[in-house]
Structures are given as structure tokens and as C-alpha cells.
Design a protein around this motif. Structure first.
Motif, mmCIF file in Angstrom:
data_model
loop_
_atom_site.group_PDB
_atom_site.id
_atom_site.type_symbol
_atom_site.label_atom_id
_atom_site.label_comp_id
_atom_site.label_asym_id
_atom_site.label_seq_id
_atom_site.Cartn_x
_atom_site.Cartn_y
_atom_site.Cartn_z
ATOM 1 N N GLN A 42 70.290 -9.577 -73.207
ATOM 2 C CA GLN A 42 70.548 -10.827 -72.495
ATOM 3 C C GLN A 42 71.945 -11.364 -72.818
ATOM 4 N N ARG A 43 72.407 -11.110 -74.041
ATOM 5 C CA ARG A 43 73.711 -11.618 -74.469
ATOM 6 C C ARG A 43 74.863 -10.736 -74.045
ATOM 7 N N MET A 44 74.600 -9.464 -73.852
ATOM 8 C CA MET A 44 75.679 -8.528 -73.566
ATOM 9 C C MET A 44 75.149 -7.326 -72.802
ATOM 10 N N ARG A 45 76.066 -6.535 -72.270
ATOM 11 C CA ARG A 45 75.694 -5.284 -71.611
ATOM 12 C C ARG A 45 76.269 -4.141 -72.430
ATOM 13 N N PRO A 46 75.443 -3.432 -73.196
ATOM 14 C CA PRO A 46 75.949 -2.295 -73.977
ATOM 15 C C PRO A 46 76.467 -1.197 -73.051
ATOM 16 N N ASP A 47 77.374 -0.395 -73.574
ATOM 17 C CA ASP A 47 77.851 0.758 -72.803
ATOM 18 C C ASP A 47 76.808 1.862 -72.777
ATOM 19 N N LEU A 48 75.922 1.867 -73.774
ATOM 20 C CA LEU A 48 74.876 2.888 -73.861
ATOM 21 C C LEU A 48 73.806 2.397 -74.831
ATOM 22 N N VAL A 49 72.546 2.793 -74.588
ATOM 23 C CA VAL A 49 71.441 2.404 -75.461
ATOM 24 C C VAL A 49 70.708 3.655 -75.948
ATOM 25 N N LEU A 50 70.463 3.717 -77.256
ATOM 26 C CA LEU A 50 69.585 4.724 -77.851
ATOM 27 C C LEU A 50 68.269 4.023 -78.139
ATOM 28 N N LEU A 51 67.201 4.401 -77.429
ATOM 29 C CA LEU A 51 65.950 3.644 -77.445
ATOM 30 C C LEU A 51 64.772 4.491 -77.928
ATOM 31 N N ASP A 52 64.161 4.056 -79.016
ATOM 32 C CA ASP A 52 62.987 4.738 -79.554
ATOM 33 C C ASP A 52 61.780 4.480 -78.649
ATOM 34 N N ILE A 53 60.924 5.464 -78.491
ATOM 35 C CA ILE A 53 59.744 5.299 -77.636
ATOM 36 C C ILE A 53 58.634 4.559 -78.362
ATOM 37 N N TRP A 54 58.299 4.989 -79.568
ATOM 38 C CA TRP A 54 57.170 4.386 -80.277
ATOM 39 C C TRP A 54 57.656 3.269 -81.182
ATOM 40 N N MET A 55 57.324 2.016 -80.798
ATOM 41 C CA MET A 55 57.667 0.837 -81.588
ATOM 42 C C MET A 55 56.444 -0.070 -81.667
ATOM 43 N N PRO A 56 56.334 -0.901 -82.703
ATOM 44 C CA PRO A 56 55.111 -1.678 -82.925
ATOM 45 C C PRO A 56 54.806 -2.756 -81.894
ATOM 46 N N ASP A 57 55.825 -3.439 -81.355
ATOM 47 C CA ASP A 57 55.528 -4.532 -80.435
ATOM 48 C C ASP A 57 55.415 -4.056 -78.991
ATOM 49 N N THR A 58 56.487 -3.544 -78.464
ATOM 50 C CA THR A 58 56.524 -2.988 -77.106
ATOM 51 C C THR A 58 57.157 -1.613 -77.182
ATOM 52 N N ASP A 59 56.515 -0.618 -76.593
ATOM 53 C CA ASP A 59 57.085 0.731 -76.685
ATOM 54 C C ASP A 59 58.328 0.846 -75.809
ATOM 55 N N GLY A 60 59.141 1.863 -76.100
ATOM 56 C CA GLY A 60 60.412 2.022 -75.417
ATOM 57 C C GLY A 60 60.296 2.244 -73.925
ATOM 58 N N VAL A 61 59.278 2.986 -73.494
ATOM 59 C CA VAL A 61 59.101 3.237 -72.065
ATOM 60 C C VAL A 61 58.793 1.933 -71.330
ATOM 61 N N SER A 62 57.965 1.086 -71.927
ATOM 62 C CA SER A 62 57.647 -0.210 -71.315
ATOM 63 C C SER A 62 58.890 -1.087 -71.230
ATOM 64 N N LEU A 63 59.718 -1.068 -72.282
ATOM 65 C CA LEU A 63 60.956 -1.842 -72.259
ATOM 66 C C LEU A 63 61.899 -1.309 -71.193
ATOM 67 N N LEU A 64 61.947 0.017 -71.054
ATOM 68 C CA LEU A 64 62.781 0.632 -70.026
ATOM 69 C C LEU A 64 62.338 0.178 -68.632
ATOM 70 N N LYS A 65 61.009 0.180 -68.386
ATOM 71 C CA LYS A 65 60.465 -0.294 -67.107
ATOM 72 C C LYS A 65 60.835 -1.756 -66.869
ATOM 73 N N GLU A 66 60.736 -2.549 -67.924
ATOM 74 C CA GLU A 66 61.054 -3.978 -67.835
ATOM 75 C C GLU A 66 62.504 -4.187 -67.413
ATOM 76 N N TRP A 67 63.415 -3.460 -68.055
ATOM 77 C CA TRP A 67 64.835 -3.573 -67.695
ATOM 78 C C TRP A 67 65.077 -3.098 -66.267
ATOM 79 N N ALA A 68 64.412 -2.009 -65.876
ATOM 80 C CA ALA A 68 64.601 -1.471 -64.533
ATOM 81 C C ALA A 68 64.118 -2.458 -63.466
ATOM 82 N N SER A 69 62.965 -3.069 -63.682
ATOM 83 C CA SER A 69 62.385 -3.984 -62.687
ATOM 84 C C SER A 69 63.136 -5.303 -62.598
ATOM 85 N N SER A 70 63.809 -5.686 -63.686
ATOM 86 C CA SER A 70 64.531 -6.958 -63.696
ATOM 87 C C SER A 70 66.019 -6.815 -63.410
ATOM 88 N N GLY A 71 66.457 -5.596 -63.076
ATOM 89 C CA GLY A 71 67.860 -5.368 -62.751
ATOM 90 C C GLY A 71 68.777 -5.293 -63.954
#
Length: 219
Positions: A42-71
Motif C-alpha cells: 500500500q505504501r510503495m510498489r516494489p520492483d519485484l516480490v519474492l513471496l512464500d506460499i505457506w504462511m500462518p495468517d494468509t497463504d501466498g497464493v491467496s495474497l497473490l489473488k488478492e493483489w490481482a483482483s484489486s489491481g
């Protein structure tokens, strides 16, 4: 060189990746979960993201979907996991991830994935600059002039597997050839269009090996 966001719940992996990327000259932002990653995005646009899939709160795939759906999926994302299945990796790529790295991640694979991700992002940015789709970007063959390469059948696709420096030179060569063609060879207009001083522009074209004598250039 680039601002890279590393999202992983394991401190050791965050430290290792950040150390490697720092040594390569990159700036690194760290997030240990999806909530922190959301805040940074929300604060910045990284040039690239390294995103782990398995995380305790929200998994990486779900976060990826969230970013994709929200532009907000406007940067290359490389997924990482030591336990994901092939189906999970395929799903992530379909959503918009550019690559998948299996843990433990080797230095060579990490650097190659990052380099290719940044190169593809540069393709997209140049495509936006010259009002083309990334898949429509071409590099004119070295022996041909810009005027001889206006048709798609006479052009070559960028090679995204080459080193970043070579890819960047190819992108810039195509960029300047494009503007030289569309400005009728006028160096004055190309300088204004690209925001470069004429002296810098001449030096840049010479550095890229663009032969101005092959066609009539308007001073």
C-alpha cells in the motif's frame, strides 16, 4: 538496482535472501506475513516480490489473488515454497506469478529468477512507453535498418533468457529505433520525445550501435 520485497515467515530465509540481494546491489523490504506485505504494498510498489506460499495468517497464493483482483499486481512476483505441489505452482502462475522457486533455493536459481523477473518488467515498462503490448515488442535484426523492419514478419522477439545488461541494451535499441522511425529520423524530435539532450542522444545511439548513416536523419 531494484527494490525487492521478500515475504516469508521464516527469519532465517528472510535474512539469507536479503543478504544475497543486498550483495547484488538491490534494496530489500522484509515482511514476515501477509499483513505486513499488504502494508508495504500500500505504501510503495516494489520492483519485484519474492513471496512464500505457506504462511500462518494468509497463504501466498491467496495474497497473490488478492493483489490481482484489486489491481495491485503491477509488479513481477516469484513464488517460493518447500512443500507446494505442482498444481499449486501452476495455479500461482495462472493468477499472475512469473516464476516458482522450490526451497531450499540455490544462489544461482535465485539470482537467475530475479534477473529474468526484472527483465520482463523492463519489457512491460518500455512497451507502455511506446504504446505497444509486451508480447509485440521486437528487436530489429542487426543488419537491417528501422525502416526495413516495420512489418512483424521482419522482426525478432526479445530474448528474455539473456543477461540483464544485454536485454536492457536490446530494449533500448528497439526503443530508439521505434522513435527514430516514427519521428522520420529527426534527431531534434527524438531528443524531445525521449527527454534526452541531443549530445546525450547521439552518444547513446552510438553506444547501442545504431547506424544513423543507413537512412537519412534530419538534424
Amino acid at each position: 538496482m531494484a527494490n525487492i520485497l521478500v515475504v516469508d515467515d521464516e527469519l532465517g530465509i528472510r535474512d539469507l535472501l536479503s543478504e544475497i540481494l543486498f550483495d547484488e546491489g538491490h534494496q530489500v523490504e522484509l515482511a514476515e506475513n501477509a499483513a505486513q506485505a499488504r502494508d508495504i504494498r500500500q505504501r510503495m510498489r516494489p520492483d519485484l516480490v519474492l513471496l512464500d506460499i505457506w504462511m500462518p495468517d494468509t497463504d501466498g497464493v491467496s495474497l497473490l489473488k488478492e493483489w490481482a483482483s484489486s489491481g495491485l499486481l503491477t509488479m513481477p512476483v516469484i513464488m517460493m515454497s518447500g512443500h507446494a505441489t505442482i498444481d499449486t505452482a501452476v495455479d500461482a502462475v495462472k493468477i499472475g506469478a512469473q516464476a516458482f522457486l522450490e526451497k531450499p533455493i540455490t544462489l544461482q536459481k535465485l539470482l537467475k529468477a530475479v534477473e529474468q523477473g526484472l527483465a520482463r518488467e523492463q519489457v512491460r515498462q518500455i512497451a507502455t512507453t511506446v504504446n505497444l503490448q509486451p508480447t509485440a515488442l521486437y528487436v530489429p535484426p542487426p543488419a537491417a535498418s528501422a525502416e526495413e523492419n516495420l512489418g512483424p514478419q521482419e522482426r525478432q522477439l526479445f530474448d528474455l533468457d539473456c543477461p540483464l545488461r544485454e536485454a536492457r541494451d536490446a530494449f533500448e535499441r528497439a526503443y530508439f529505433e521505434y522513435h527514430l522511425t516514427h519521428e522520420g529520423g529527426s534527431m531534434t524530435k527524438v531528443a524531445e520525445k525521449t527527454g534526452l539532450e541531443r549530445t546525450h542522444l547521439y552518444r547513446k545511439l552510438k553506444q547501442l550501435g545504431i547506424d544513423l548513416s543507413r537512412s537519412k536523419r534530419i538534424a
